[in-house]
Design an enzyme around this catalytic site. Structure first.
Site, PDB file in Angstrom:
ATOM      1  N   TYR A   1       0.835  -1.206   0.000  1.00 26.42           N
ATOM      2  CA  TYR A   1       0.000   0.000   0.000  1.00 26.42           C
ATOM      3  C   TYR A   1       0.870   1.256   0.000  1.00 26.42           C
ATOM      4  O   TYR A   1       1.582   1.537   0.971  1.00 26.42           O
ATOM      5  CB  TYR A   1      -0.952   0.018   1.198  1.00 26.42           C
ATOM      6  CG  TYR A   1      -1.910  -1.167   1.233  1.00 26.42           C
ATOM      7  CD1 TYR A   1      -2.388  -1.741   0.051  1.00 26.42           C
ATOM      8  CD2 TYR A   1      -2.342  -1.713   2.428  1.00 26.42           C
ATOM      9  CE1 TYR A   1      -3.252  -2.813   0.070  1.00 26.42           C
ATOM     10  CE2 TYR A   1      -3.219  -2.793   2.460  1.00 26.42           C
ATOM     11  CZ  TYR A   1      -3.658  -3.341   1.275  1.00 26.42           C
ATOM     12  OH  TYR A   1      -4.518  -4.405   1.296  1.00 26.42           O
TER      13      TYR A   1
ATOM     14  N   HIS B   1      -0.240 -12.087   0.458  1.00 25.56           N
ATOM     15  CA  HIS B   1      -1.048 -11.037  -0.178  1.00 25.56           C
ATOM     16  C   HIS B   1      -1.412 -11.399  -1.618  1.00 25.56           C
ATOM     17  O   HIS B   1      -0.538 -11.623  -2.441  1.00 25.56           O
ATOM     18  CB  HIS B   1      -0.255  -9.719  -0.143  1.00 25.56           C
ATOM     19  CG  HIS B   1      -1.084  -8.503  -0.395  1.00 25.56           C
ATOM     20  ND1 HIS B   1      -0.581  -7.234  -0.288  1.00 25.56           N
ATOM     21  CD2 HIS B   1      -2.394  -8.342  -0.741  1.00 25.56           C
ATOM     22  CE1 HIS B   1      -1.530  -6.354  -0.563  1.00 25.56           C
ATOM     23  NE2 HIS B   1      -2.637  -7.004  -0.849  1.00 25.56           N
TER      24      HIS B   1
HETATM   25  P1  NAD Z   1     -13.346   0.317   1.107  1.00 18.86           P
HETATM   26  O1  NAD Z   1     -14.546  -0.398   0.656  1.00 18.86           O
HETATM   27  O2  NAD Z   1     -13.033   0.422   2.539  1.00 18.86           O
HETATM   28  O3  NAD Z   1     -13.393   1.756   0.430  1.00 18.86           O
HETATM   29  C1  NAD Z   1     -12.476   2.759   0.724  1.00 18.86           C
HETATM   30  C2  NAD Z   1     -12.983   4.074   0.136  1.00 18.86           C
HETATM   31  O4  NAD Z   1     -14.171   4.454   0.836  1.00 18.86           O
HETATM   32  C3  NAD Z   1     -12.015   5.231   0.289  1.00 18.86           C
HETATM   33  O5  NAD Z   1     -12.069   6.014  -0.877  1.00 18.86           O
HETATM   34  C4  NAD Z   1     -12.572   6.007   1.478  1.00 18.86           C
HETATM   35  O6  NAD Z   1     -12.250   7.367   1.413  1.00 18.86           O
HETATM   36  C5  NAD Z   1     -14.059   5.789   1.313  1.00 18.86           C
HETATM   37  N1  NAD Z   1     -14.791   5.925   2.584  1.00 18.86           N
HETATM   38  C6  NAD Z   1     -14.580   5.295   3.760  1.00 18.86           C
HETATM   39  N2  NAD Z   1     -15.450   5.708   4.690  1.00 18.86           N
HETATM   40  C7  NAD Z   1     -16.249   6.631   4.098  1.00 18.86           C
HETATM   41  C8  NAD Z   1     -17.346   7.438   4.548  1.00 18.86           C
HETATM   42  N3  NAD Z   1     -17.790   7.396   5.797  1.00 18.86           N
HETATM   43  N4  NAD Z   1     -17.933   8.273   3.666  1.00 18.86           N
HETATM   44  C9  NAD Z   1     -17.491   8.343   2.384  1.00 18.86           C
HETATM   45  N5  NAD Z   1     -16.465   7.623   1.892  1.00 18.86           N
HETATM   46  C10 NAD Z   1     -15.843   6.764   2.746  1.00 18.86           C
HETATM   47  O7  NAD Z   1     -12.147  -0.398   0.328  1.00 18.86           O
HETATM   48  P2  NAD Z   1     -10.656  -0.751   0.619  1.00 18.86           P
HETATM   49  O8  NAD Z   1      -9.904   0.410   1.112  1.00 18.86           O
HETATM   50  O9  NAD Z   1     -10.183  -1.457  -0.586  1.00 18.86           O
HETATM   51  O10 NAD Z   1     -10.715  -1.872   1.771  1.00 18.86           O
HETATM   52  C11 NAD Z   1     -10.499  -1.640   3.120  1.00 18.86           C
HETATM   53  C12 NAD Z   1      -9.260  -2.322   3.629  1.00 18.86           C
HETATM   54  O11 NAD Z   1      -9.353  -3.725   3.414  1.00 18.86           O
HETATM   55  C13 NAD Z   1      -7.934  -1.924   2.965  1.00 18.86           C
HETATM   56  O12 NAD Z   1      -7.401  -0.751   3.519  1.00 18.86           O
HETATM   57  C14 NAD Z   1      -7.090  -3.131   3.271  1.00 18.86           C
HETATM   58  O13 NAD Z   1      -6.599  -3.070   4.584  1.00 18.86           O
HETATM   59  C15 NAD Z   1      -8.078  -4.287   3.173  1.00 18.86           C
HETATM   60  N6  NAD Z   1      -8.023  -4.907   1.827  1.00 18.86           N
HETATM   61  C16 NAD Z   1      -7.183  -5.950   1.664  1.00 18.86           C
HETATM   62  C17 NAD Z   1      -7.057  -6.542   0.419  1.00 18.86           C
HETATM   63  C18 NAD Z   1      -6.112  -7.702   0.260  1.00 18.86           C
HETATM   64  O14 NAD Z   1      -5.544  -8.143   1.210  1.00 18.86           O
HETATM   65  N7  NAD Z   1      -5.922  -8.219  -0.919  1.00 18.86           N
HETATM   66  C19 NAD Z   1      -7.771  -6.070  -0.669  1.00 18.86           C
HETATM   67  C20 NAD Z   1      -8.661  -5.012  -0.455  1.00 18.86           C
HETATM   68  C21 NAD Z   1      -8.771  -4.443   0.804  1.00 18.86           C
END
Ligand code: NAD
Length: 310
Positions: A56, A123
């Site tokens: 990240y 990952h």
């Molecule tokens: P997410 O669904 O959490 O979306 C993130 C987006 O939503 C960002 O743009 C953020 O600004 C917005 N957001 C969050 N809260 C909000 C609110 N209250 N109002 C408006 N917008 C809002 O997607 P993500 O970041 O992909 O997933 C979360 C976490 O999951 C990642 O940070 C990571 O730690 C994990 N993840 C892991 C993998 C993997 O291991 N392969 C893949 C995807 C995600």
């Protein structure tokens, strides 16, 4: 905040948890100060599970998170990070060798300012040769567990069938949790079909991306989002419908993901302390069942449509 046990790990985790990818600036530019405040707010508000990866922001997320963690008591949170997926100088790279995995864990601990990782994951296995994960990456992580450097071992990725492939081919108890993303949210609940399998194998279930990596937000998906135009269009329709009803789609989406008690936790990412407070409040509030039914209907034409990880 509700807490749930992660498989057989003994980790009792908040049903909404903090994904630190946005601390790497993956969605938009961030103020480091606000990012750090967001982590502190999350933990002060009852979130006790934080997920990150060296990938990240090509190590930036771990570096910023490390600054935030310096000021938090170590028994206040569980940390999850990953090996296998990296990047430098604007270029992505992958290395699932055992040697790189061991080096990567040491580097992550330095960046995070900690000497123990609660959960270490492979990952995005879709970029690996799965047999290398089975024969090399996981055994290397198990050695780190024996040495007391990591607490538990997990796997992550987008295609759900890869989890089963790997779990079926390693000794029971090797894989203690899976982290799936974009498969338990309003537009795609394919993870539901795998819950019984994971439960039978004592594997903990972590769901990520309740907002479908930004698709289900008023701001919309980032430019790099791999979804098809059709998925984008229907998601936009759902967002606009909620706007008409004066109800944040983010609230509907977060509640949808955390409501299933068979899923230990749902990781959401944000660099805004106001957003994390709101997200927690939404996780705790009752669901708007009427609006949920209407939005699921709007999203029906793209239900469970997915994309290739990139
Ligand atoms: P997410 O669904 O959490 O979306 C993130 C987006 O939503 C960002 O743009 C953020 O600004 C917005 N957001 C969050 N809260 C909000 C609110 N209250 N109002 C408006 N917008 C809002 O997607 P993500 O970041 O992909 O997933 C979360 C976490 O999951 C990642 O940070 C990571 O730690 C994990 N993840 C892991 C993998 C993997 O291991 N392969 C893949 C995807 C995600």
């Amino acid at each position: 905040m509700e807490y749930r046990l992660l498989g057989n790990t003994g980790l009792n985790i908040s049903c909404l948890s903090f994904g630190a990818s946005s601390l790497g600036g993956v969605f938009h530019d961030l103020s480091e100060k606000e990012g750090i405040l967001t982590v502190h707010t999350a933990v002060d508000s009852g979130i006790n599970f934080i997920d990150v990866s060296p990938y990240y922001g090509f190590t930036r997320a771990e570096i910023v998170l490390g600054k935030a963690l310096k000021e938090i008591r170590r028994d206040k949170y569980y940390i999850s990070t990953k090996v296998g997926r990296f990047g430098t100088d604007g270029k992505k790279s992958w290395d699932y060798s055992g040697e790189r995995a061991i080096k990567s864990v040491e580097e992550s601990m330095q960046r995070l300012n900690i000497d123990f990782i609660d959960l270490i994951n492979v990952h995005d296995m879709e970029f690996s040769d799965l047999n290398q994960v089975i024969n090399e990456t996981l055994p290397a992580l198990l050695r780190l567990k024996e040495q007391g450097k990591v607490g538990h071992v997990g796997i992550t990725g987008l295609p759900l069938e890869n989890f089963k492939y790997v779990i079926d081919r390693v000794p029971a108890g090797t894989v203690e949790s899976i982290l799936s993303f974009c498969h338990y949210c309003l537009n795609d609940d394919a993870l539901a079909d795998y819950l019984a399998y994971f439960e039978e194998h004592g594997v903990g279930i972590i769901n990520a991306s309740p907002l479908s990596m930004g698709l289900l937000t008023r701001r919309g998906a980032p430019a790099w989002h791999p979804a098809s135009q059709e998925i984008m269009n229907y998601s936009r329709k759902a967002v606009e419908y909620c706007e008409q009803k004066k109800y944040p789609i983010e609230q509907l989406a977060i509640k949808y993901s955390v409501m299933n008690p068979r899923i230990t936790t749902t990781l959401v990412s944000t660099t805004s302390s106001a957003n994390i407070v709101e997200n927690i409040r939404w996780a705790e509030a009752p669901q708007n069942e009427q609006l949920l039914a209407e939005v699921l209907e709007i999203l029906k034409p793209i239900h469970r449509q997915t994309w290739e990880n990139s």
